[in-house]
Design an enzyme around this catalytic site. Structure first.
Site, PDB file in Angstrom:
ATOM      1  N   PHE A 137       0.838  -1.189   0.000  1.00 40.00           N
ATOM      2  CA  PHE A 137       0.000   0.000   0.000  1.00 40.00           C
ATOM      3  C   PHE A 137       0.879   1.248   0.000  1.00 40.00           C
ATOM      4  CE2 PHE A 137      -2.921   3.119   1.916  1.00 40.00           C
ATOM      5  CZ  PHE A 137      -3.995   2.976   1.060  1.00 40.00           C
ATOM      6  N   ASP A 214       1.936  -5.403   8.428  1.00 39.94           N
ATOM      7  CA  ASP A 214       0.758  -4.572   8.202  1.00 39.94           C
ATOM      8  C   ASP A 214      -0.447  -5.515   8.114  1.00 39.94           C
ATOM      9  OD1 ASP A 214      -1.401  -3.204   6.998  1.00 39.94           O
ATOM     10  OD2 ASP A 214      -0.064  -1.861   5.921  1.00 39.94           O
ATOM     11  N   LYS A 240     -11.973  -1.260   8.430  1.00 43.39           N
ATOM     12  CA  LYS A 240     -12.316  -2.251   7.423  1.00 43.39           C
ATOM     13  C   LYS A 240     -13.153  -3.351   8.070  1.00 43.39           C
ATOM     14  CE  LYS A 240      -7.967  -1.326   4.966  1.00 43.39           C
ATOM     15  NZ  LYS A 240      -8.502  -0.325   4.046  1.00 43.39           N
TER      16      LYS A 240
END
Length: 428
Positions: A137, A214, A240
């Site tokens: 990301f 992550d 999320k």
């Protein structure tokens, strides 16, 4: 519409209905706020739906906790909430014993703090390389580029496959006695590839390096066992699959035996040893509290508590089983309806290596997205040409997936996609 296409459409509806009827977690869908504006929500990997309990909690907080208790709330609950909630996340979603997880700041800030802290460890003294991957990301890559400039460190890049992620073999190929830190995503944000975190951690430790995971696309949907992996550090967001709401604060994990030797770079009053004495000089608090900086975002910590209760009630193994079933069904529909239109699958087909979203590529998806959103079908788009179908297990039904993928098919046909198998665009 031909008899055959009518039969195919009916078969898909029947299959989705049968999967929903057999779903042991179907009852949890009623726990979420729904909207008449949304026909199919396929973006739970970007922002989870609010729970009804959270909507009520947020309203009560304004009148009861904030309105009535006012500043007394810090002594009564709020001061301890970042660590108490951290322990809850660790227990429910991370496989982490108490005293190692905290909540606060954004994912970007926590990544920065933990990367800088890792480089301060005497365990990696004299080492000057950070391993990362080009498919991670942007925040992860950008943070590491900045830290490398600050420290004069060298970035060692791994280039994963477009539809895959980082493998243990790729990590081994770049490890050396100069490697200080390995920073990777457990679930790749674009492809959904699930890395072998245990083996990668083992290999990095064998080379003397620390590892930071992550967990943004893992926490709450894919089982994580940080303690069992021997992970050193981890960070992840809560909006999320933990449904904390837009901008809800992230979590960080620091393994217990590392905490006292790491120096975090953003020294704030809430992480000091005596935060309410307002002393003249900073001294870090004992334990994981030292990784807090400024005043915690208490309002942002409210909604995720209700989702954690739901995940705990369902059981993360059952959540993962539903996730696998949803993405497997999505792939069946993609193969049936979208591949004939030139769509390419950009996620692993192996259940074990696939997270809770499926990415498909087509050059028309940038134009298709506005059509889908106007029709209440909400996936998300990742440049240059990827559409992600993010399936949050507790709030997504199999029929919702069917409706969504059929709508993607219709949008592509409307934009001039390939003809159907009988010489014209499918109309079912």
């Amino acid at each position: 519409m031909t008899t055959e296409t009518t039969a195919r459409a009916a078969a898909r509806r029947d299959r989705a209905a049968a999967l929903d009827a057999a779903d042991p977690l179907a009852r949890f869908r009623s726990a979420f706020v729904d909207s008449d504006e949304v026909t199919a929500y396929l973006d739970g990997n970007s922002l989870g739906r609010p729970t009804k309990a959270s909507a009520e909690r947020l309203a009560r907080f304004a009148t009861d906790a904030w309105g009535a208790r006012l500043i007394r709330g810090w002594d009564e609950e709020w001061y301890d909430l970042p660590l108490r909630l951290g322990d809850r996340i660790g227990d429910v979603a991370l496989g982490a014993a108490a005293g190692q997880t905290f909540v606060g700041d954004s994912t970007t800030v926590i990544l920065y703090k933990l990367v800088r802290a890792a480089l301060s460890s005497p365990r990696v003294a004299g080492r000057d390389e950070i391993v990362l991957d080009s498919g991670n990301f942007p925040t992860d890559r950008f943070v590491l580029e900045g830290v490398a400039r600050e420290h004069g460190a060298t970035l060692r890049w791994i280039a994963p496959d477009h539809d895959g992620g980082v493998t243990p073999e790729q990590v081994s190929a770049v490890l050396s006695d100069r490697t200080a830190l390995v920073v990777l995503s457990h679930v790749a944000y674009r492809s959904g590839y699930v890395s072998d975190a245990a083996e990668i951690t083992r290999r990095a430790h064998g080379a003397g390096a620390l590892v930071l995971w992550d967990l943004c696309h893992s926490a709450g949907a894919v089982p994580v066992v940080l303690d069992a992996w021997g992970a050193d550090l981890a960070a992840g967001c809560t909006y999320k699959y933990l449904n904390g709401g837009p901008g809800s604060p992230a979590f960080g994990y620091v393994r217990a035996d590392l905490q006292d030797e790491l120096v975090q770079p953003i020294q704030g009053w809430m992480g000091s040893d005596r935060p309410f004495e307002m002393g003249p000089a900073y001294a870090p608090h004992a334990g994981v509290r030292r990784f807090l900086s400024g005043t915690p975002a208490i309002v942002g910590m409210l909604a995720m508590q209700d989702m954690l209760d739901l995940v705990a009630e369902a059981g993360l193994d059952a959540v993962r089983a539903k996730s696998v079933a949803l993405t497997r069904f999505a792939l069946e529909l993609v193969d049936d309806l979208l591949v004939p239109l030139g769509v390419r699958v950009a996620s692993p087909r192996d259940d074990e290596r696939r997270g809770s979203h499926v990415t498909v590529d087509h050059d028309a998806f940038a134009d298709a997205l506005p059509l889908l959103w106007r029709r209440g079908v909400i996936p998300d788009f990742r440049r240059p040409n990827g559409l992600r179908l993010g399936l949050s297990p507790l709030s997504t039904s199999f029929d919702e997936v069917r409706v969504g993928v059929e709508a993607v098919r219709d949008a592509l046909v409307e934009l001039g996609g390939a003809p159907g198998e009988h010489g014209g665009p499918p109309q079912d």
